[in-house]
Design a protein around this motif. Structure first.
Motif, PDB file in Angstrom:
ATOM      1  N   TRP A  25       0.828  -1.206   0.000  1.00 44.54           N
ATOM      2  CA  TRP A  25       0.000   0.000   0.000  1.00 44.54           C
ATOM      3  C   TRP A  25       0.866   1.261   0.000  1.00 44.54           C
ATOM      4  O   TRP A  25       0.622   2.194  -0.776  1.00 44.54           O
ATOM      5  N   ASN A  26       1.859   1.307   0.858  1.00 40.50           N
ATOM      6  CA  ASN A  26       2.720   2.488   0.909  1.00 40.50           C
ATOM      7  C   ASN A  26       3.437   2.716  -0.419  1.00 40.50           C
ATOM      8  O   ASN A  26       3.628   3.855  -0.850  1.00 40.50           O
ATOM      9  N   LEU A  27       3.837   1.623  -1.067  1.00 39.73           N
ATOM     10  CA  LEU A  27       4.494   1.754  -2.365  1.00 39.73           C
ATOM     11  C   LEU A  27       3.521   2.319  -3.399  1.00 39.73           C
ATOM     12  O   LEU A  27       3.878   3.193  -4.195  1.00 39.73           O
ATOM     13  N   ALA A  28       2.283   1.822  -3.383  1.00 34.63           N
ATOM     14  CA  ALA A  28       1.280   2.329  -4.323  1.00 34.63           C
ATOM     15  C   ALA A  28       1.048   3.820  -4.110  1.00 34.63           C
ATOM     16  O   ALA A  28       0.940   4.596  -5.080  1.00 34.63           O
ATOM     17  N   VAL A  29       0.989   4.244  -2.852  1.00 34.75           N
ATOM     18  CA  VAL A  29       0.788   5.666  -2.542  1.00 34.75           C
ATOM     19  C   VAL A  29       1.976   6.488  -3.043  1.00 34.75           C
ATOM     20  O   VAL A  29       1.801   7.571  -3.622  1.00 34.75           O
ATOM     21  N   GLU A  30       3.182   5.986  -2.823  1.00 33.10           N
ATOM     22  CA  GLU A  30       4.380   6.709  -3.273  1.00 33.10           C
ATOM     23  C   GLU A  30       4.432   6.777  -4.796  1.00 33.10           C
ATOM     24  O   GLU A  30       4.787   7.824  -5.370  1.00 33.10           O
ATOM     25  N   LEU A  31       4.081   5.690  -5.462  1.00 38.46           N
ATOM     26  CA  LEU A  31       4.066   5.693  -6.923  1.00 38.46           C
ATOM     27  C   LEU A  31       3.029   6.685  -7.452  1.00 38.46           C
ATOM     28  O   LEU A  31       3.241   7.343  -8.467  1.00 38.46           O
ATOM     29  N   ALA A  32       1.896   6.792  -6.732  1.00 40.00           N
ATOM     30  CA  ALA A  32       0.831   7.707  -7.163  1.00 40.00           C
ATOM     31  C   ALA A  32       1.268   9.168  -7.085  1.00 40.00           C
ATOM     32  O   ALA A  32       0.662  10.030  -7.725  1.00 40.00           O
ATOM     33  N   ARG A  33       2.307   9.434  -6.316  1.00 37.78           N
ATOM     34  CA  ARG A  33       2.832  10.803  -6.257  1.00 37.78           C
ATOM     35  C   ARG A  33       3.610  11.171  -7.519  1.00 37.78           C
ATOM     36  O   ARG A  33       3.857  12.346  -7.782  1.00 37.78           O
ATOM     37  N   GLN A  34       4.013  10.140  -8.262  1.00 39.97           N
ATOM     38  CA  GLN A  34       4.859  10.394  -9.430  1.00 39.97           C
ATOM     39  C   GLN A  34       4.261   9.898 -10.738  1.00 39.97           C
ATOM     40  O   GLN A  34       4.789  10.223 -11.808  1.00 39.97           O
ATOM     41  N   VAL A  35       3.197   9.125 -10.653  1.00 39.27           N
ATOM     42  CA  VAL A  35       2.553   8.565 -11.834  1.00 39.27           C
ATOM     43  C   VAL A  35       1.124   9.100 -11.900  1.00 39.27           C
ATOM     44  O   VAL A  35       0.444   9.193 -10.878  1.00 39.27           O
ATOM     45  N   ARG A  36       0.680   9.437 -13.091  1.00 36.53           N
ATOM     46  CA  ARG A  36      -0.636  10.073 -13.250  1.00 36.53           C
ATOM     47  C   ARG A  36      -1.755   9.225 -12.672  1.00 36.53           C
ATOM     48  O   ARG A  36      -2.663   9.743 -12.021  1.00 36.53           O
ATOM     49  N   ARG A  37      -1.713   7.923 -12.881  1.00 36.69           N
ATOM     50  CA  ARG A  37      -2.822   7.080 -12.421  1.00 36.69           C
ATOM     51  C   ARG A  37      -2.300   5.758 -11.885  1.00 36.69           C
ATOM     52  O   ARG A  37      -1.582   5.036 -12.579  1.00 36.69           O
ATOM     53  N   VAL A  38      -2.666   5.451 -10.651  1.00 40.85           N
ATOM     54  CA  VAL A  38      -2.337   4.162 -10.036  1.00 40.85           C
ATOM     55  C   VAL A  38      -3.641   3.538  -9.555  1.00 40.85           C
ATOM     56  O   VAL A  38      -4.353   4.108  -8.730  1.00 40.85           O
ATOM     57  N   ARG A  39      -3.951   2.370 -10.091  1.00 36.40           N
ATOM     58  CA  ARG A  39      -5.139   1.625  -9.673  1.00 36.40           C
ATOM     59  C   ARG A  39      -4.695   0.348  -8.966  1.00 36.40           C
ATOM     60  O   ARG A  39      -3.769  -0.329  -9.425  1.00 36.40           O
ATOM     61  N   LEU A  40      -5.379   0.017  -7.904  1.00 37.37           N
ATOM     62  CA  LEU A  40      -5.082  -1.205  -7.160  1.00 37.37           C
ATOM     63  C   LEU A  40      -6.347  -2.063  -7.144  1.00 37.37           C
ATOM     64  O   LEU A  40      -7.356  -1.681  -6.543  1.00 37.37           O
ATOM     65  N   VAL A  41      -6.296  -3.192  -7.835  1.00 36.30           N
ATOM     66  CA  VAL A  41      -7.415  -4.132  -7.888  1.00 36.30           C
ATOM     67  C   VAL A  41      -7.230  -5.145  -6.767  1.00 36.30           C
ATOM     68  O   VAL A  41      -6.151  -5.750  -6.629  1.00 36.30           O
ATOM     69  N   THR A  42      -8.276  -5.334  -5.983  1.00 40.05           N
ATOM     70  CA  THR A  42      -8.154  -6.201  -4.808  1.00 40.05           C
ATOM     71  C   THR A  42      -9.443  -6.984  -4.595  1.00 40.05           C
ATOM     72  O   THR A  42     -10.399  -6.866  -5.373  1.00 40.05           O
ATOM     73  N   THR A  43      -9.456  -7.791  -3.565  1.00 43.74           N
ATOM     74  CA  THR A  43     -10.647  -8.568  -3.221  1.00 43.74           C
ATOM     75  C   THR A  43     -11.685  -7.656  -2.573  1.00 43.74           C
ATOM     76  O   THR A  43     -11.405  -6.510  -2.232  1.00 43.74           O
ATOM     77  N   ALA A  44     -12.890  -8.187  -2.400  1.00 41.44           N
ATOM     78  CA  ALA A  44     -13.979  -7.415  -1.799  1.00 41.44           C
ATOM     79  C   ALA A  44     -13.542  -6.865  -0.436  1.00 41.44           C
ATOM     80  O   ALA A  44     -12.905  -7.567   0.357  1.00 41.44           O
ATOM     81  N   VAL A  45     -13.889  -5.603  -0.184  1.00 41.12           N
ATOM     82  CA  VAL A  45     -13.559  -4.955   1.080  1.00 41.12           C
ATOM     83  C   VAL A  45     -14.821  -4.888   1.925  1.00 41.12           C
ATOM     84  O   VAL A  45     -15.813  -4.277   1.507  1.00 41.12           O
ATOM     85  N   PRO A  46     -14.842  -5.516   3.099  1.00 37.51           N
ATOM     86  CA  PRO A  46     -16.043  -5.490   3.946  1.00 37.51           C
ATOM     87  C   PRO A  46     -16.525  -4.065   4.211  1.00 37.51           C
ATOM     88  O   PRO A  46     -15.747  -3.180   4.545  1.00 37.51           O
ATOM     89  N   GLY A  47     -17.819  -3.855   4.029  1.00 35.61           N
ATOM     90  CA  GLY A  47     -18.402  -2.552   4.303  1.00 35.61           C
ATOM     91  C   GLY A  47     -18.220  -1.538   3.203  1.00 35.61           C
ATOM     92  O   GLY A  47     -18.621  -0.374   3.357  1.00 35.61           O
ATOM     93  N   VAL A  48     -17.607  -1.929   2.097  1.00 35.54           N
ATOM     94  CA  VAL A  48     -17.362  -1.001   0.987  1.00 35.54           C
ATOM     95  C   VAL A  48     -18.060  -1.520  -0.263  1.00 35.54           C
ATOM     96  O   VAL A  48     -17.920  -2.687  -0.629  1.00 35.54           O
ATOM     97  N   ASP A  49     -18.812  -0.656  -0.904  1.00 35.91           N
ATOM     98  CA  ASP A  49     -19.539  -1.039  -2.109  1.00 35.91           C
ATOM     99  C   ASP A  49     -19.008  -0.236  -3.283  1.00 35.91           C
ATOM    100  O   ASP A  49     -19.289   0.949  -3.422  1.00 35.91           O
ATOM    101  N   GLY A  50     -18.232  -0.854  -4.123  1.00 37.96           N
ATOM    102  CA  GLY A  50     -17.721  -0.191  -5.306  1.00 37.96           C
ATOM    103  C   GLY A  50     -16.348   0.410  -5.125  1.00 37.96           C
ATOM    104  O   GLY A  50     -15.797   0.442  -4.024  1.00 37.96           O
ATOM    105  N   PRO A  51     -15.768   0.927  -6.197  1.00 36.33           N
ATOM    106  CA  PRO A  51     -14.431   1.532  -6.159  1.00 36.33           C
ATOM    107  C   PRO A  51     -14.402   2.776  -5.287  1.00 36.33           C
ATOM    108  O   PRO A  51     -15.418   3.445  -5.086  1.00 36.33           O
ATOM    109  N   PHE A  52     -13.200   3.111  -4.805  1.00 30.14           N
ATOM    110  CA  PHE A  52     -13.009   4.323  -4.021  1.00 30.14           C
ATOM    111  C   PHE A  52     -11.562   4.770  -4.176  1.00 30.14           C
ATOM    112  O   PHE A  52     -10.722   4.033  -4.697  1.00 30.14           O
TER     113      PHE A  52
END
Length: 397
Positions: A25-52
């Motif tokens: 996660w920290n790496l994805a956040v750091e990459l997002a500081r330097q790359v226009r778009r970073v998407r992280l596809v993951t398994t279902a997150v309890p209590g969350v409906d849809g992308p965020f």
């Protein structure tokens, strides 16, 4: 230049707190500081409906998958997500086996480089369990053997494999891994942390030590990590008993920060050794709270006999907080850490007690002890350079 990165990871910090989840996660956040778009596809997150979105990263939980777990649904849905992409990403990063099913279908976007981030190998897991001698752990070794076959079959689907630690590099270079992951396709990019996020907070130090009922004359020993039999935290408790028997009990407090399956056994050992006044079980804490305990500590202690990857994130975070670290002798960290790690035979309670008793006072304010090569920024630069190199190889002449 890489314009977008697509990350596949079965778990995030919304699922569970572990070293792999913190790093990815920290790496994805750091990459997002330097790359226009970073998407992280993951398994279902309890209590969350849809992308965020969080911290600049777009998170796409796949509905119908088991939260934080590999499953048939995960392999099916992650591959379907990839197949449905109208525009290919600049690169794909697989956290462990996250993109195994996707890599098999990479012909959908043939110009996209694929990189596997290896936090270990199945062979390392098997060896670790055989060394442990624990019947419970040995019973799960066949599962790792099945994963070994799967790993070997998938290694060839990736353009590069990034090993997060030197031991992972060594394991990939050994048989049978090297037959499926040639040495020239393996890169070593060590884990990293952001020093500013772990700078010692003197206010938190005073508050937490006051809550624990300890003053500046007491040496607080912090043990941060999962309470698991392989961490050998029983060694911490036996060293604490030696210090108590030598008459130094009042000068020390041991904090076990984390939760896990070994907690019951460790609590029983605390009772048997009569260490209730010296040992505090803090329980599991959020990643953003760990820094408070590093601030309160005067020394960090790692008693694991065999590290299967690189140094744990907790040690890197402690160093960033300016906390000296005592580790098991024989643990090989990067050479740049030779001057800041204190090795000791942690299987010898008296020797461990000696080094803890002899630790010098920690200055205030405390400067970071973390070398630049182990910062998160350096880690992210390594990934970006690798991805740019691979992407360049796919550009038409």
């Amino acid at each position: 230049m890489i314009e977008s990165i697509l990350v596949f990871s079965r778990a995030t910090l919304r699922h569970q707190i572990g070293g792999m989840e913190v790093l990815s996660w920290n790496l994805a956040v750091e990459l997002a500081r330097q790359v226009r778009r970073v998407r992280l596809v993951t398994t279902a997150v309890p209590g969350v409906d849809g992308p965020f979105s969080a911290d600049g990263v777009e998170v796409v939980p796949l509905p119908g998958t088991r939260p934080g777990r590999y499953s048939t649904a995960w392999w099916r849905e992650s591959r379907a997500y990839w197949a449905a992409l109208a525009e290919p990403p600049g690169a794909v990063l697989s956290v462990s086996a996250g993109a195994y099913a996707v890599a098999r279908a990479r012909v959908r976007h043939p110009g996209t480089p694929f990189v596997l981030q290896a936090h270990g190998t199945s062979m390392m897991e098997i060896s670790s369990k055989l060394r442990s001698g624990s019947p419970r752990l040995l019973a799960t070794a066949p599962k790792n053997a099945a994963w070994l076959l799967r790993d070997l079959a998938r290694y060839r689907d990736f353009d590069r494999i990034v090993a997060v630690g030197g031991r992972v590099v060594d394991s990939l270079a050994a048989r049978p891994q090297r037959w499926f992951a040639p040495v020239d396709r393996v890169r070593h990019i060590p884990n990293g942390v952001r020093p500013a996020d772990h700078a010692a907070d003197q206010s938190a130090r005073r508050e937490l030590r006051a809550a624990l009922g300890v003053d500046d004359r007491v040496t607080v020993v912090g043990c941060v990590g999962r309470l698991h039999a392989q961490k050998r935290l029983d060694r911490v408790l036996r060293a604490a008993a030696v210090l108590r028997d030598r008459g130094h009990g009042g000068r020390f407090r041991f904090l076990l920060v984390g939760g896990g399956p070994d907690e019951g056994r460790l609590r029983e050992l605390v009772r048997d050794l009569r260490l209730a006044e010296l040992v505090t079980f803090v329980g599991e804490v959020r990643p953003d709270e760990v820094g408070r305990y590093h601030a309160a500590a005067d020394v960090a202690l790692l008693t694991t006999a065999h590290l299967e990857v690189g140094l744990p994130m907790a040690i890197l975070e402690a160093l960033a907080s300016g906390v000296p670290c005592v580790v098991s002798r024989g643990i090989a960290g990067p050479v740049v850490l030779d001057s800041v790690l204190r090795p000791v035979d942690t299987d010898d309670p008296a020797a461990l007690a000696d080094i803890l008793h002899g630790m010098p006072p920690v200055p205030a304010p405390r400067p970071s002890l973390l070398p630049d090569d182990l910062t998160l920024a350096h880690c992210a630069r390594g990934y970006l350079a690798l991805l740019a190199e691979l992407r360049g190889g796919y550009l038409p002449p």
